[in-house]
Scaffold this motif. Sequence first.
Motif, PDB file in Angstrom:
ATOM      1  N   GLN A 144     -10.821 -12.003  -1.248  1.00  9.74           N
ATOM      2  CA  GLN A 144      -9.948 -12.721  -2.182  1.00  9.74           C
ATOM      3  C   GLN A 144      -9.828 -11.967  -3.506  1.00  9.74           C
ATOM      4  OE1 GLN A 144      -8.281 -15.679  -1.508  1.00  9.74           O
ATOM      5  NE2 GLN A 144      -7.286 -15.560  -3.510  1.00  9.74           N
ATOM      6  N   GLN A 145     -10.935 -11.399  -3.967  1.00 12.08           N
ATOM      7  CA  GLN A 145     -10.853 -10.642  -5.216  1.00 12.08           C
ATOM      8  C   GLN A 145      -9.971  -9.412  -5.045  1.00 12.08           C
ATOM      9  OE1 GLN A 145     -14.051  -8.238  -7.122  1.00 12.08           O
ATOM     10  NE2 GLN A 145     -13.832  -9.681  -8.799  1.00 12.08           N
ATOM     11  N   GLY A 146     -10.020  -8.811  -3.854  1.00 12.52           N
ATOM     12  CA  GLY A 146      -9.122  -7.690  -3.576  1.00 12.52           C
ATOM     13  C   GLY A 146      -7.672  -8.112  -3.781  1.00 12.52           C
ATOM     14  N   LEU A 147      -7.310  -9.276  -3.230  1.00 11.41           N
ATOM     15  CA  LEU A 147      -5.941  -9.780  -3.378  1.00 11.41           C
ATOM     16  C   LEU A 147      -5.609 -10.026  -4.840  1.00 11.41           C
ATOM     17  CD1 LEU A 147      -5.957 -12.348  -0.429  1.00 11.41           C
ATOM     18  CD2 LEU A 147      -4.660 -10.212  -0.542  1.00 11.41           C
ATOM     19  N   ASP A 148      -6.555 -10.626  -5.564  1.00  2.92           N
ATOM     20  CA  ASP A 148      -6.324 -10.957  -6.971  1.00  2.92           C
ATOM     21  C   ASP A 148      -6.109  -9.683  -7.801  1.00  2.92           C
ATOM     22  OD1 ASP A 148      -6.185 -13.090  -8.931  1.00  2.92           O
ATOM     23  OD2 ASP A 148      -8.039 -12.293  -9.771  1.00  2.92           O
ATOM     24  N   ILE A 149      -6.887  -8.665  -7.515  1.00  2.00           N
ATOM     25  CA  ILE A 149      -6.783  -7.416  -8.287  1.00  2.00           C
ATOM     26  C   ILE A 149      -5.503  -6.659  -7.939  1.00  2.00           C
ATOM     27  CG2 ILE A 149      -7.832  -5.115  -8.513  1.00  2.00           C
ATOM     28  CD1 ILE A 149     -10.557  -6.550  -8.554  1.00  2.00           C
ATOM     29  N   TYR A 208       2.869  -8.492   2.320  1.00  2.00           N
ATOM     30  CA  TYR A 208       1.478  -8.851   2.617  1.00  2.00           C
ATOM     31  C   TYR A 208       1.360  -9.278   4.080  1.00  2.00           C
ATOM     32  CZ  TYR A 208      -2.705 -11.806   2.807  1.00  2.00           C
ATOM     33  OH  TYR A 208      -3.893 -12.380   3.162  1.00  2.00           O
ATOM     34  N   ILE A 209       0.565  -8.542   4.865  1.00  2.00           N
ATOM     35  CA  ILE A 209       0.455  -8.876   6.287  1.00  2.00           C
ATOM     36  C   ILE A 209      -0.994  -8.806   6.783  1.00  2.00           C
ATOM     37  CG2 ILE A 209       2.772  -7.998   6.813  1.00  2.00           C
ATOM     38  CD1 ILE A 209       1.504  -5.499   7.967  1.00  2.00           C
ATOM     39  N   MET A 210      -1.243  -9.473   7.911  1.00  2.00           N
ATOM     40  CA  MET A 210      -2.519  -9.358   8.615  1.00  2.00           C
ATOM     41  C   MET A 210      -2.203  -8.869  10.029  1.00  2.00           C
ATOM     42  SD  MET A 210      -3.980 -13.029   7.251  1.00  2.00           S
ATOM     43  CE  MET A 210      -2.364 -13.619   6.696  1.00  2.00           C
ATOM     44  N   THR A 211      -2.548  -7.632  10.330  1.00  2.00           N
ATOM     45  CA  THR A 211      -2.086  -7.053  11.598  1.00  2.00           C
ATOM     46  C   THR A 211      -2.861  -7.539  12.821  1.00  2.00           C
ATOM     47  OG1 THR A 211      -3.384  -5.124  10.970  1.00  2.00           O
ATOM     48  CG2 THR A 211      -1.002  -4.974  10.692  1.00  2.00           C
ATOM     49  N   ILE A 261       0.362  -4.472   1.978  1.00  2.00           N
ATOM     50  CA  ILE A 261      -1.012  -4.943   1.824  1.00  2.00           C
ATOM     51  C   ILE A 261      -1.469  -5.435   3.185  1.00  2.00           C
ATOM     52  CG2 ILE A 261      -2.584  -6.409   0.498  1.00  2.00           C
ATOM     53  CD1 ILE A 261      -0.770  -4.795  -1.306  1.00  2.00           C
ATOM     54  N   GLU A 262      -2.426  -4.736   3.762  1.00  2.00           N
ATOM     55  CA  GLU A 262      -2.934  -5.116   5.085  1.00  2.00           C
ATOM     56  C   GLU A 262      -4.290  -5.789   4.905  1.00  2.00           C
ATOM     57  OE1 GLU A 262      -4.007  -1.880   7.734  1.00  2.00           O
ATOM     58  OE2 GLU A 262      -3.559  -3.111   9.501  1.00  2.00           O
ATOM     59  N   ASP A 263      -4.331  -7.064   5.197  1.00  2.00           N
ATOM     60  CA  ASP A 263      -5.544  -7.869   4.990  1.00  2.00           C
ATOM     61  C   ASP A 263      -6.273  -7.971   6.326  1.00  2.00           C
ATOM     62  OD1 ASP A 263      -7.455  -9.644   4.169  1.00  2.00           O
ATOM     63  OD2 ASP A 263      -6.064 -11.154   3.416  1.00  2.00           O
ATOM     64  N   ASP A 264      -7.483  -7.493   6.366  1.00  2.00           N
ATOM     65  CA  ASP A 264      -8.219  -7.477   7.630  1.00  2.00           C
ATOM     66  C   ASP A 264      -9.537  -8.224   7.487  1.00  2.00           C
ATOM     67  OD1 ASP A 264      -9.310  -6.999  10.068  1.00  2.00           O
ATOM     68  OD2 ASP A 264      -9.900  -4.937   9.634  1.00  2.00           O
ATOM     69  N   PHE A 265      -9.685  -9.304   8.242  1.00  2.00           N
ATOM     70  CA  PHE A 265     -10.938 -10.055   8.142  1.00  2.00           C
ATOM     71  C   PHE A 265     -11.514 -10.381   9.506  1.00  2.00           C
ATOM     72  CE2 PHE A 265      -9.271 -14.437   8.848  1.00  2.00           C
ATOM     73  CZ  PHE A 265      -7.932 -14.114   8.926  1.00  2.00           C
ATOM     74  N   LYS A 318       0.929   4.452   1.750  1.00  2.00           N
ATOM     75  CA  LYS A 318       1.729   3.267   1.444  1.00  2.00           C
ATOM     76  C   LYS A 318       0.974   1.976   1.761  1.00  2.00           C
ATOM     77  CE  LYS A 318       5.659   4.581  -0.162  1.00  2.00           C
ATOM     78  NZ  LYS A 318       5.527   4.565  -1.609  1.00  2.00           N
ATOM     79  N   VAL A 319      -0.109   2.081   2.532  1.00  2.00           N
ATOM     80  CA  VAL A 319      -0.827   0.883   2.963  1.00  2.00           C
ATOM     81  C   VAL A 319      -2.083   0.692   2.119  1.00  2.00           C
ATOM     82  CG1 VAL A 319      -1.969  -0.283   4.890  1.00  2.00           C
ATOM     83  CG2 VAL A 319       0.031   1.176   5.313  1.00  2.00           C
ATOM     84  N   ILE A 320      -2.226  -0.503   1.585  1.00  2.00           N
ATOM     85  CA  ILE A 320      -3.454  -0.878   0.879  1.00  2.00           C
ATOM     86  C   ILE A 320      -4.234  -1.781   1.821  1.00  2.00           C
ATOM     87  CG2 ILE A 320      -4.408  -2.095  -1.110  1.00  2.00           C
ATOM     88  CD1 ILE A 320      -1.827  -1.357  -2.629  1.00  2.00           C
ATOM     89  N   PHE A 321      -5.370  -1.295   2.274  1.00  2.00           N
ATOM     90  CA  PHE A 321      -6.154  -1.992   3.288  1.00  2.00           C
ATOM     91  C   PHE A 321      -7.233  -2.810   2.580  1.00  2.00           C
ATOM     92  CE2 PHE A 321      -9.732  -1.834   6.422  1.00  2.00           C
ATOM     93  CZ  PHE A 321      -9.092  -2.407   7.519  1.00  2.00           C
ATOM     94  N   ILE A 322      -7.209  -4.131   2.776  1.00  2.00           N
ATOM     95  CA  ILE A 322      -8.199  -5.007   2.158  1.00  2.00           C
ATOM     96  C   ILE A 322      -9.101  -5.555   3.239  1.00  2.00           C
ATOM     97  CG2 ILE A 322      -8.573  -7.168   0.901  1.00  2.00           C
ATOM     98  CD1 ILE A 322      -6.036  -6.797  -0.529  1.00  2.00           C
ATOM     99  N   LYS A 323     -10.393  -5.405   3.056  1.00  2.00           N
ATOM    100  CA  LYS A 323     -11.297  -5.927   4.084  1.00  2.00           C
ATOM    101  C   LYS A 323     -12.292  -6.901   3.490  1.00  2.00           C
ATOM    102  CE  LYS A 323     -13.737  -5.058   8.204  1.00  2.00           C
ATOM    103  NZ  LYS A 323     -12.811  -5.836   9.023  1.00  2.00           N
ATOM    104  N   SER A 324     -12.465  -8.012   4.198  1.00  2.00           N
ATOM    105  CA  SER A 324     -13.452  -9.024   3.828  1.00  2.00           C
ATOM    106  C   SER A 324     -14.569  -8.997   4.860  1.00  2.00           C
ATOM    107  CB  SER A 324     -12.767 -10.387   3.839  1.00  2.00           C
ATOM    108  OG  SER A 324     -13.721 -11.412   3.969  1.00  2.00           O
TER     109      SER A 324
END
Lengths: 480, 480
Positions: free
Chosen positions: A177-182, A243-246, A276-280, A302-308
Motif C-alpha cells: 500500500q505504501q508503494g501505491l501511495d508513494i 494500474y493493473i494486477m497481472t 503500475i503492476e501490483d503483485d501480491f 515503463k513498468v513499475i512493479f510493486i510487490k507486497s
Amino acid sequence: MSLNKDSNIPLYIQVYESIKSLILENELKEEKLPSIRALSKYLGVNNVTIVNAYKLLEQEDYVYSVKGSGTYIKKIHNPEELSYLEEGHMELMVSGILPIPKDSINFASISPTADLFPIEEFKKSLVKVLDRDGGQAFLYPEINGYEPLRESISKFLFLNYDFKIDKEQILITSGGQQGLDIIAKTLINHGDHILVENPTYSGAMAAFSSRGANIIGVPMKEDGIDIRLLKSFVRKYHPKFIYIMTNYQSPTTYSYSHEKKKAILELANEYNFYVIEDDFLTDLSFGNKDKTPLKSMDTKDKVIFIKSFSKIFMPGVRIGFVTLPNNILRDIIKAKHTTDITSSGFLQRAFDEYLRTGYWKKHIERVNRVYKQKYDLITKELDRLKVYGIDYIPPNGGLCIWVKLPKEIDSIELYNECRENNLSIVPGKVFFTDHSIDSNYIRLSFGAVSSDEIVNGINILESILMNPLKNKGNEYLPFI
Amino acid sequence: MSLNKDSNIPLYIQVYESIKSLILENELKEEKLPSIRALSKYLGVNNVTIVNAYKLLEQEDYVYSVKGSGTYIKKIHNPEELSYLEEGHMELMVSGILPIPKDSINFASISPTADLFPIEEFKKSLVKVLDRDGGQAFLYPEINGYEPLRESISKFLFLNYDFKIDKEQILITSGGQQGLDIIAKTLINHGDHILVENPTYSGAMAAFSSRGANIIGVPMKEDGIDIRLLKSFVRKYHPKFIYIMTNYQSPTTYSYSHEKKKAILELANEYNFYVIEDDFLTDLSFGNKDKTPLKSMDTKDKVIFIKSFSKIFMPGVRIGFVTLPNNILRDIIKAKHTTDITSSGFLQRAFDEYLRTGYWKKHIERVNRVYKQKYDLITKELDRLKVYGIDYIPPNGGLCIWVKLPKEIDSIELYNECRENNLSIVPGKVFFTDHSIDSNYIRLSFGAVSSDEIVNGINILESILMNPLKNKGNEYLPFI
C-alpha cells in the motif's frame, strides 16, 4: 446563523464555518441545504458568498451537489462511536484488520491466518540480527532500503520471476500500500487521468484519488483488461499510468494472457504512460501456467512493479518493494523520504537474513500446499452449487473465487442474507468504479478458513440459494 | 524535433514529450528554451501549443520560468550516479541517513549514535512478544495502532507532560515524519495556505508542499514565533493550520514562553485553525524550566500533537504518534489506512512491552545524563569563541546550538571552509523559507560526537574564525 460583517474573516468563510459546525453537531435535520438564493436573501448577502461557502463545504466533503436539484449534506458519523469503522467496514474486513463477527465463517478476509506464519524461523533471523548488529540495527538505513536486502530481493526476482533488476532500482516500502501511495505522490498531479481495471482494489483507488486523480475504469475480462477499450481510453485521456494486477487480479482472480501483456507494453511504449503492476499473489500458483510478471517483458523501463509480502508472508513485517524506472528514480526516493524517512531498518535486516538463510523456499512451498488443499475443497463444494445458476472461472492460484450470480439474485441482498446466517462474504459491487456495468458477483476467500468451515460455509450458501431471497429493501449495508 | 499533425496525441503533448526527452538525455546544451514565438514559428504551430507544452514541463519540474526573461531548464542529475543524494545531501546528513565524510567531525547530524540505544532491554521486549504472542504479533493491528500501546502512550503523556488524552484519540504512526505526511493528506487541499515558523524543519515543508500548500514563514524569536506578525498573517491568509515546535525548535533550539503558547491557542480558537505541534526533543531538558507542550493547555481540541521517538529512543523502531481532534479523527485514520494500512504490529507490541516493563525512565535518564555532559562541554568551548563575534542563546536542552555569525562571515562560506577542514556543520540558510531575512547562522549538533570530537571540532572552528575567510565564489554547495 449570524454573520459579522465588520470581521476580518470573509463572509463566505463565516457561512462555511457556521454550516460546518451545524453539520458536525448534527443540528441540521434536513438533508438538503437551502437554495443559494434563499440563503443569500435570508442572510442579506451576495449570491456569490453562498456559492463560495457551498463550494468549500463540498471540497471538504461535508456536502455534495446534484445538478439541477441542490446541495445535500453527507451523513456524518459520530467519531466517539468509532463509526469510521462502519464506513470502511467492508474494506477493513477484507484486509483482515476488522475481525469478522464471532461465530461467523470468514469468506471475506484475504489475509492469511497466524498459524501459517513462519514464526520460529523469523525469530531466529531477528535474534541473529540483534546479536550481530547491536544498536546499528536501529539506525536509519538508506532511504531506498537496507542495501543487502535490496540485493537479496534482486536475487529473489531473478530466481522466482526470471527478471533482472539492479539493487539500485529497488525501493523498499512499508508494504505494498505504501508503494501505491508513494507512486501516487510522485506521478499524479491534481486532475491527471489514470486508468484502472474495473473492478479493482479499492485501497489503490483511495491512494490515487487522494492526489486528485480522475480514475477511469476499464472492464476486466477473463484473460486480462479489455484491450480495445483500453486503447481508446488511452487515446482519449492520455493517462499518466494504468494500474493493473497481472496475476490473480483482485477481486476477479483473473490472470493476463501473454498476448494481453504484450499488447499493454506496446501501448505503453507507443503512448508513453507507465504501467503500475501490483503483485501480491503470483507466488501462490497451483498450476503450471506461465505467471511471469509483465515487468519481466519490459525492455523500456515503463513498468513499475510493486510487490507486497503481506499475503504470502506476514502482514506485520510491513515489507514490500517497488521497482524504479531510471527517469523517476530520484523523485520516487525523495517522495519516500518525505513520507516516513525510511522503513524500519531492523525489520529489513531481519527479512534479509531470513531470505539469505534460505527459509523462503520452504515457507512458500508450505503455504502453497495448504492453500492448494483449501482451493481444491472449495471449488469441489462450489461446483455442486452450479445447479442454482452460479458460475466461476477457476483461477488455479491465489486466495479467492470470484462467483457470478444468476440475474435474479442481487449480490447485496445475498450478502445481507449470508450475514444473518453467520457467513461473511464480499459483494462484488464494492470493487467497481461505477455501477453501470455487470457487477453481480460475490467474492469468496478461502485463506482464513479451515476445511470444516469451507464445507459448512458452502452449505450455508446453498441453503440460501435454494430459497428465493426475500427482498431486504433498505437494510444497512456497510459499504466501502 | 518533428511533430506528427495526424497523430491522436495533441501537438502540445508531442512538443512536451520531445523537449522532455532532450532534457533527460542531456541533449540540450543551452540553459534557456527558445522563446514561445520562435519555437511556434519554427514548428509551424500555434503559440498556445508551445505555451501549454512549457506549462506542462514546468508543472513537472523540468523547467522554470523567469518573468520577462524566458523559460530555463533545471539541472537534471544522472540517476545512475545516484546523485539524487547530492540535491538532498544536507537534509540526509542532518537526519543521519547519509554518513558524513570519513575522518570528519559530525556537528551536522541530530540523530543519536547507536551506542546510546537500549538494545539489551529492547531485545528482551522483542523476544517476550514473540514467545507470548507467536504469529498473532504479525497480524495487522487496528489502523490507529495496537490498542495496549495506545493505552501505554496515553499513560506516558499523562506522566511526562501532564495531559490526559484518551487512547481512542491517539494514532500510532511510523515515526514523526509519517505523522506530518498524514496530517498533510488529511487537512491540505491544493492551494491552501499554511503558516510555519521561519526557519523550520525542511522535512515538514516538503510534506506540506507535496500537497500543493502555499507555505508562509513567520519569523521565530527567542521566546517563540512572532505573535504580532502571526496575527496579521492569520487574518490575511486564513491558514488551515500553523506548524510549530514549542520546545527546542528545529533549527533555532528556542522554546516557547508560556505567554506565547497561550496567545497561539487564543488565536487558533478565534480564527479556527489547527496548530500542529511537533515534539521530538522535549524529553531532553537539562534545566527546570516549564516545558509543558501546548497540547496540555488545549481545551478546544485545536492542537494536533505529533511525537517522534527517533531522536530520544531509536530511529529504527519507526514509532511515533499523533493526537486526533474528534472532528477529523475519522479522516486522519482513513488517511493512515490508504498510506500504509497500519504500522508494524510487531514493533508496536515490543515498544508497548518496553514501556510497560518500566525501561523508559532509566533510558531517558541515561540519555539526559550523556547529552547534558556534551551540552556543558560544547557551550563551554563555544563561549571562548565569542571574541570572534559569534553568539548564541543557551537552549538548556535538546541536541543543538544555533550560532549567530558576525556580519562579515557568510554561513555558506563558513560551511565550505569547515568541510575542507573535516568539520561537518549545517549552514542556517537551508532552514529558511526565503532569503529575505536575517539568516546568518550555523547549527552545531552535539548528539553524535564524543567529548574529544567536541573539543577538536570547536578548535577547528576557532582556527577558521581567526583567519579572514577567503571568498569561495561558486563552489559546489549541496543545498537542500
